[in-house]
Design an enzyme around this catalytic site. Structure first.
Site, PDB file in Angstrom:
ATOM      1  N   GLY A  80      -2.106  -2.236  -7.769  1.00  0.00           N
ATOM      2  CA  GLY A  80      -1.435  -3.538  -7.742  1.00  0.00           C
ATOM      3  C   GLY A  80      -1.236  -4.096  -9.141  1.00  0.00           C
ATOM      4  O   GLY A  80      -0.202  -4.710  -9.439  1.00  0.00           O
ATOM      5  N   ASP A  81      -2.221  -3.889 -10.018  1.00  0.00           N
ATOM      6  CA  ASP A  81      -2.106  -4.385 -11.391  1.00  0.00           C
ATOM      7  C   ASP A  81      -1.017  -3.618 -12.142  1.00  0.00           C
ATOM      8  O   ASP A  81      -0.275  -4.196 -12.944  1.00  0.00           O
ATOM      9  CB  ASP A  81      -3.456  -4.261 -12.110  1.00  0.00           C
ATOM     10  CG  ASP A  81      -4.553  -5.034 -11.391  1.00  0.00           C
ATOM     11  OD1 ASP A  81      -4.235  -6.056 -10.756  1.00  0.00           O
ATOM     12  OD2 ASP A  81      -5.728  -4.606 -11.433  1.00  0.00           O
ATOM     13  N   GLY A 117       0.828  -1.204   0.000  1.00  0.00           N
ATOM     14  CA  GLY A 117       0.000   0.000   0.000  1.00  0.00           C
ATOM     15  C   GLY A 117       0.860   1.250   0.000  1.00  0.00           C
ATOM     16  O   GLY A 117       1.807   1.365  -0.798  1.00  0.00           O
ATOM     17  N   ALA A 118       0.550   2.170   0.931  1.00  0.00           N
ATOM     18  CA  ALA A 118       1.270   3.450   0.979  1.00  0.00           C
ATOM     19  C   ALA A 118       2.744   3.266   1.339  1.00  0.00           C
ATOM     20  O   ALA A 118       3.569   4.156   1.109  1.00  0.00           O
ATOM     21  CB  ALA A 118       0.589   4.378   1.974  1.00  0.00           C
TER      22      ALA A 118
END
Lengths: 321, 321
Positions: free
Chosen positions: A261-262, A232-233
């Site tokens: 994510g992709d 994530g961040a």
């Protein structure tokens, strides 16, 4: 050519409503439809980066027809957008009798939140799965440089499907990246894919370890040559046989994380195809993720943001905790 | 033949989820698709009651194609279910370039509540509206006994559309029932339809009066020959030139009210076609509504409940407040 596999492709609908209130009736102000499923998103990013990309997986029913029509429009865009003419998106989806699932994302214009509803996928018959395997082998034989195996499995597909697809890729001498979760990830790992890209939650789920570096090493021991975990961040963590690195952009980014994510998968895969050193693949993945979070359109990356972010990504050696 | 008009037909999707939580991601456990829009629901009830029924309105795009395929299955069911062979459902929808809207009803299995999301309809071009008027006149000329004009207007259709359709029916000597809301209802009223069927909220909206009998008389003065107001659990109120009646079932019913209003329209319309006395039409409408609330399938009426309810409906003369 880079190949992406999306066994549970979807027609993604986005509904914008003024404010979502359970039990109330809502007029949808705006509807958008786009081809969805992780592998299709990865392919769109790769094509925009200038790579020749082929998508496979399953499509069927009226929703499958709409998906393929929209994909054809993306294909035309890919040919137009990449001035060098190198970026392309080829539809090699396998037709099935069942109906491609829809996903509905309800965007609440008051809170900015998205509520997600995912239909189950179509039931895949054994002979349809066999047909897919034949098509997949053929695509691998047509000079694929790398393959991404992405997302959930529709009903009827064997839970060990990704293990089979990883082994087929190895037989053909083509590196494979696996991005899935749960039991399909667990089984896929055992087939020794070149890269797995779990997020923190998926990684903890299969290893039972919440600390990312420890968990990534555990996932590596279970079979993956390299583990790229999206945090994530906090950016990404990469564990390979040559070393371990973490990377992040220097600033916290506000925006929509859908598809980040992709985009990271597209970054890793393109770096793999170009045989870049591992830290450069990681930097590319992190910059593409960030440019996706900052894009005004969910799931697409913003080109200028990507160009600006890439040199600013900080890659550091990761130490064993 | 009874004709029903659904200008803004819909493909109704129902999603069952364990519990709807805004901002969360949900796996949909079960998806059902059915042809929707008030006029199509009315027609299905009429066909099940044994009436020859024709549906018209607009359909287009992939969703329109799915709607018509499902309607064809309903047609086959109608022919099979009514043992006398008299019930039928004929598709006379007019094809348009735009895409038929979807509605999504999200059933929360924990609370039992439904959250509704309604897409806007397709844009209807002026020549498509003209084409519809031609088809409508032709259908009226094919021996329609009554016509129901139902639901919202899609973008592009003139706001006075129902006034036009009511006048065309009168020219053809065919009684018309109007079931819509807002400005289309206000305009339609002025064309003097034989029956309007607002619910309490719609009635208050156009008359500015919350007291149902007073509001129904006000709606009558604005042009309707008869006003049948559905009052939810309080049953129905009917104001005609021959008198005023209220009717309700003797017990409060638990269940799903989806489609209860459409079943009431089918009751009124079938009574109109058979020239039953007003109180009998009202009793039929109330019994069908109640049998719909009690049905395990949303929007369908339960035959045995209807048969049992019909003799128990209490019809009373309504007094001017």
């Amino acid at each position: 050519m880079i190949l992406t596999v999306t066994l549970n492709a979807a027609l993604d609908l986005t509904y914008r409503v003024p404010h979502l209130v359970p039990h109330a009736s809502h007029r949808v102000r705006e509807v958008t439809e786009r081809p969805g499923g992780k592998g299709l998103n990865v392919a769109r990013v790769l094509a925009a980066l200038g790579f020749a990309t082929t998508v496979t997986g399953f499509a069927g029913g009226e929703t499958g027809r709409v998906l393929r029509t929209l994909l054809a429009a993306d294909t035309a865009d890919a040919a137009k957008d990449t001035a060098g003419g190198s970026g392309s998106l080829t539809d090699a989806l396998v037709q099935v009798a069942g109906r491609t699932r829809r996903t509905v994302g309800i965007v609440d214009e008051t809170t900015g939140d998205t509520t997600q509803l995912n239909e189950p996928g179509p039931h895949i018959a054994p002979e349809e799965w066999d047909g897919f395997l034949t098509a997949y082998r053929e695509l691998l034989g047509r000079g694929a440089e790398a393959v991404a195996l992405c997302g959930s499995l529709p009903p009827g597909v064997p839970v060990g499907a990704y293990a089979t697809l990883v082994r087929e890729a190895r037989t053909a001498g083509i590196p494979a990246l696996l991005d899935t979760s749960g039991e399909p990830l667990r089984r896929g790992l055992a087939a020794r894919p070149d890269i797995v890209k779990p997020n923190a939650e998926e990684l903890a789920g299969i290893t039972g370890t919440a600390e990312p570096l420890r968990a990534a090493r555990a996932a590596q021991r279970r079979g993956a040559h390299a583990v790229a975990a999206s945090l994530g961040a906090d950016g990404m963590l990469l564990v390979t046989q040559d070393g371990a690195w973490s990377a992040a952009v220097p600033e916290r980014l506000a925006g929509n994380p859908t598809g980040a994510g992709d985009s990271a998968v597209a970054g890793l895969l393109s770096g793999l195809a170009e045989e870049l050193p591992w830290p450069d693949r990681l930097a590319r993945a992190v910059a593409l993720s960030a440019a996706t979070v900052r894009s005004p359109v969910a799931g697409e990356f913003d080109g200028p943001t990507y160009e600006r972010m890439l040199p600013s990504v900080r890659v550091r050696k990761a130490e064993t905790p």
